[in-house]
Motif scaffolding. Structure first.
Motif, short mmCIF file in Angstrom:
data_model
loop_
_atom_site.label_atom_id
_atom_site.label_comp_id
_atom_site.label_asym_id
_atom_site.label_seq_id
_atom_site.Cartn_x
_atom_site.Cartn_y
_atom_site.Cartn_z
N ARG A 140 -12.75 18.67 0.68
CA ARG A 140 -12.74 17.29 1.15
C ARG A 140 -13.16 16.32 0.05
N VAL A 141 -14.13 16.72 -0.78
CA VAL A 141 -14.54 15.87 -1.89
C VAL A 141 -13.39 15.68 -2.86
N LYS A 142 -12.69 16.76 -3.17
CA LYS A 142 -11.54 16.68 -4.07
C LYS A 142 -10.46 15.77 -3.48
N LYS A 143 -10.28 15.87 -2.17
CA LYS A 143 -9.30 15.03 -1.49
C LYS A 143 -9.69 13.56 -1.60
N LEU A 144 -11.00 13.27 -1.51
CA LEU A 144 -11.48 11.90 -1.63
C LEU A 144 -11.25 11.33 -3.03
N GLN A 145 -11.23 12.20 -4.02
CA GLN A 145 -11.10 11.75 -5.40
C GLN A 145 -9.67 11.40 -5.79
N ILE A 146 -8.71 11.86 -5.01
CA ILE A 146 -7.30 11.63 -5.33
C ILE A 146 -6.82 10.40 -4.56
N SER A 147 -6.22 9.46 -5.26
CA SER A 147 -5.73 8.26 -4.62
C SER A 147 -4.53 8.57 -3.71
N THR A 148 -4.49 7.89 -2.58
CA THR A 148 -3.26 7.85 -1.78
C THR A 148 -2.68 6.46 -2.02
N ASN A 149 -2.00 6.34 -3.15
CA ASN A 149 -1.53 5.06 -3.65
C ASN A 149 -0.13 4.79 -3.09
N ILE A 150 -0.10 4.33 -1.85
CA ILE A 150 1.15 4.17 -1.11
C ILE A 150 1.54 2.69 -1.04
N CYS A 151 2.78 2.39 -1.32
CA CYS A 151 3.27 1.02 -1.30
C CYS A 151 3.68 0.62 0.12
N GLY A 152 3.10 -0.46 0.62
CA GLY A 152 3.41 -0.94 1.96
C GLY A 152 4.27 -2.20 1.97
N LYS A 153 4.94 -2.50 0.84
CA LYS A 153 5.71 -3.74 0.76
C LYS A 153 6.87 -3.78 1.76
N LYS A 154 7.51 -2.65 1.98
CA LYS A 154 8.65 -2.64 2.90
C LYS A 154 8.21 -3.02 4.32
N MET A 155 7.08 -2.48 4.74
CA MET A 155 6.53 -2.84 6.05
C MET A 155 6.12 -4.31 6.07
N LYS A 156 5.46 -4.75 5.00
CA LYS A 156 4.99 -6.13 4.93
C LYS A 156 6.15 -7.12 4.99
N ASN A 157 7.28 -6.75 4.39
CA ASN A 157 8.43 -7.65 4.31
C ASN A 157 9.47 -7.41 5.40
N SER A 158 9.11 -6.61 6.41
CA SER A 158 10.06 -6.24 7.46
C SER A 158 10.27 -7.33 8.51
N GLY A 159 9.44 -8.36 8.46
CA GLY A 159 9.48 -9.39 9.50
C GLY A 159 8.41 -9.19 10.54
N TYR A 160 7.72 -8.05 10.47
CA TYR A 160 6.64 -7.76 11.42
C TYR A 160 5.43 -8.65 11.12
N ASP A 161 4.85 -9.21 12.16
CA ASP A 161 3.69 -10.10 12.05
C ASP A 161 2.42 -9.30 12.35
N PHE A 162 1.67 -8.99 11.32
CA PHE A 162 0.43 -8.23 11.52
C PHE A 162 -0.52 -9.00 12.44
N LYS A 163 -1.11 -8.28 13.38
CA LYS A 163 -2.07 -8.90 14.30
C LYS A 163 -3.47 -8.91 13.70
N TRP A 164 -3.80 -7.90 12.90
CA TRP A 164 -5.13 -7.78 12.33
C TRP A 164 -5.05 -7.64 10.80
N SER A 165 -5.95 -8.32 10.11
CA SER A 165 -6.20 -7.99 8.71
C SER A 165 -7.01 -6.70 8.69
N PHE A 166 -7.23 -6.13 7.53
CA PHE A 166 -8.05 -4.92 7.46
C PHE A 166 -9.46 -5.22 7.99
N GLU A 167 -10.01 -6.33 7.55
CA GLU A 167 -11.35 -6.71 8.01
C GLU A 167 -11.37 -6.92 9.52
#
Length: 349
Positions: free
Chosen positions: A306-333
């Motif tokens: 699990r520690v090793k898993k935490l050290q590896i980035s999950t560097n995933i691009c979410g631009k397609k979702m962001k630009n899909s026309g979908y209106d996010f209801k919540w920010s991360f915060e």
């Protein structure tokens, strides 16, 4: 019309059911699963519950006082889907969430048996009843573990049995759609870390580890961890169903840009009132410590894997979702705050 959810007892399935019944009060939602929520929700013996669900320290995705809104039907997707108490129609919509997904934690064959054979049986079921719309929840695991940014067009290079099984399952679903390209709609989502009430996963463990002074940044603070709030994820699924014609759509589902573990920790602390100091421990120190803790039974899920898993980035691009026309209801915060409110501002679980 029926909404059919395979694996509907789980975390995402429960939140989707809640949303469906909120938006469509007269909707008939069928939960096809091997875990009966009527048994699970009343179990108090932790050992018995863990044997039933395979999840340690399981917490319900239901808010206090809330009841399940779907109708449970025992169904093992590893076998042909038949003898249901209702008659499926071509107007139904199916969400395929049934999977063995926690990794590490299962033998390799378990991922292939459920995720691949399950995909075959679910698609055969849709073929049999002429179901034309399906949403399949895949994973970011098909990308493989690497620091580089991954887009939907990135060549998948899975390096775990889970990732391989999910990639094959995607192809099986795509073959189902290709058999009737003019009429079938398939949406495949690859979520980052999905968090929210009842996740029983990474964010919950992170919160309690911070709270108990048991978390430290494992060698680095800039590890990227793509993530998505569960309520946002299910809203997006319904949005794509309503705004997607025939064909296949594939979406990474995560906030854009993805956040670092340092930012995630800071937000969790600020939204839940935690003030605990979180140190940064060098890798040369934390791995031997994790090995010792793992040998003692891995409290809080701490172990070298699990520690090793935490050290590896999950560097995933979410631009397609962001630009899909979908209106996010919540920010991360806002999502973390909403999750905290779901727990009456006492904790995150």
């Amino acid at each position: 019309m029926n909404y059919i959810i395979t694996g509907g007892t789980g975390f995402i399935g429960t939140h989707l059911t809640n949303l469906l019944c909120e938006l469509h009060p007269d909707a008939k939602v069928w939960n096809l699963d091997i875990v009966d929520p009527a048994k699970l929700d009343v179990m108090t013996n932790e050992k018995e519950r863990q044997e039933y669900t395979t999840i340690k320290d399981w917490k319900s995705p239901l808010v206090e006082g809330e009841t399940r809104k779907s109708t449970f039907v025992y169904c093992d997707v590893r076998k042909p889907i038949e003898n249901l108490p209702f008659t499926p129609t071509s107007e139904d919509i199916l969400f395929n969430f049934a999977a063995v997904h926690r990794t590490p934690g299962h033998p390799d064959h378990a991922y292939f048996e459920t995720n691949i054979r399950g995909a075959e049986n679910v698609c055969a079921f849709c073929e049999k009843y002429g179901i034309k719309k399906m949403v399949f929840t895949s994973s970011i695991a098909p990308y493989g573990a690497a620091e580089e940014l991954k887009k939907e067009t990135t060549l998948p290079t899975p390096n775990t049995a889970y990732g391989i099984s999910k990639l094959v399952a995607e192809k099986i679903h795509m073959m189902w759609q290709a058999d009737d390209q003019k009429d079938r709609q398939l949406t495949i989502v690859r979520p980052g870390v999905v968090f929210g009430r009842g996740e029983n996963g990474n964010f919950t463990r992170l919160y309690w580890a911070i709270k108990g002074h048991k978390f430290a940044f494992p060698g680095r603070k800039d590890t990227i961890k793509a993530c998505i709030y569960v309520k946002e994820l299910v809203r997006f699924m319904l949005y794509r169903l309503e705004n997607h014609g025939v064909g296949v759509e594939l979406y990474n589902c995560c906030y854009e840009p993805a956040y670092t573990i340092e930012h995630i920790v800071d937000v969790i602390k600020s939204k839940t009132g935690l003030t605990q100091f979180v140190p940064n421990i060098p890798n040369a120190v934390i791995m031997p410590v994790a090995a010792v803790i793992g040998a003692l039974g891995a409290p809080m899920g701490i172990c070298p894997a699990r520690v090793k898993k935490l050290q590896i980035s999950t560097n995933i691009c979410g631009k397609k979702m962001k630009n899909s026309g979908y209106d996010f209801k919540w920010s991360f915060e806002g999502a973390v705050e909403d999750w905290f409110i779901d727990n009456k501002k006492k904790y995150l679980k």
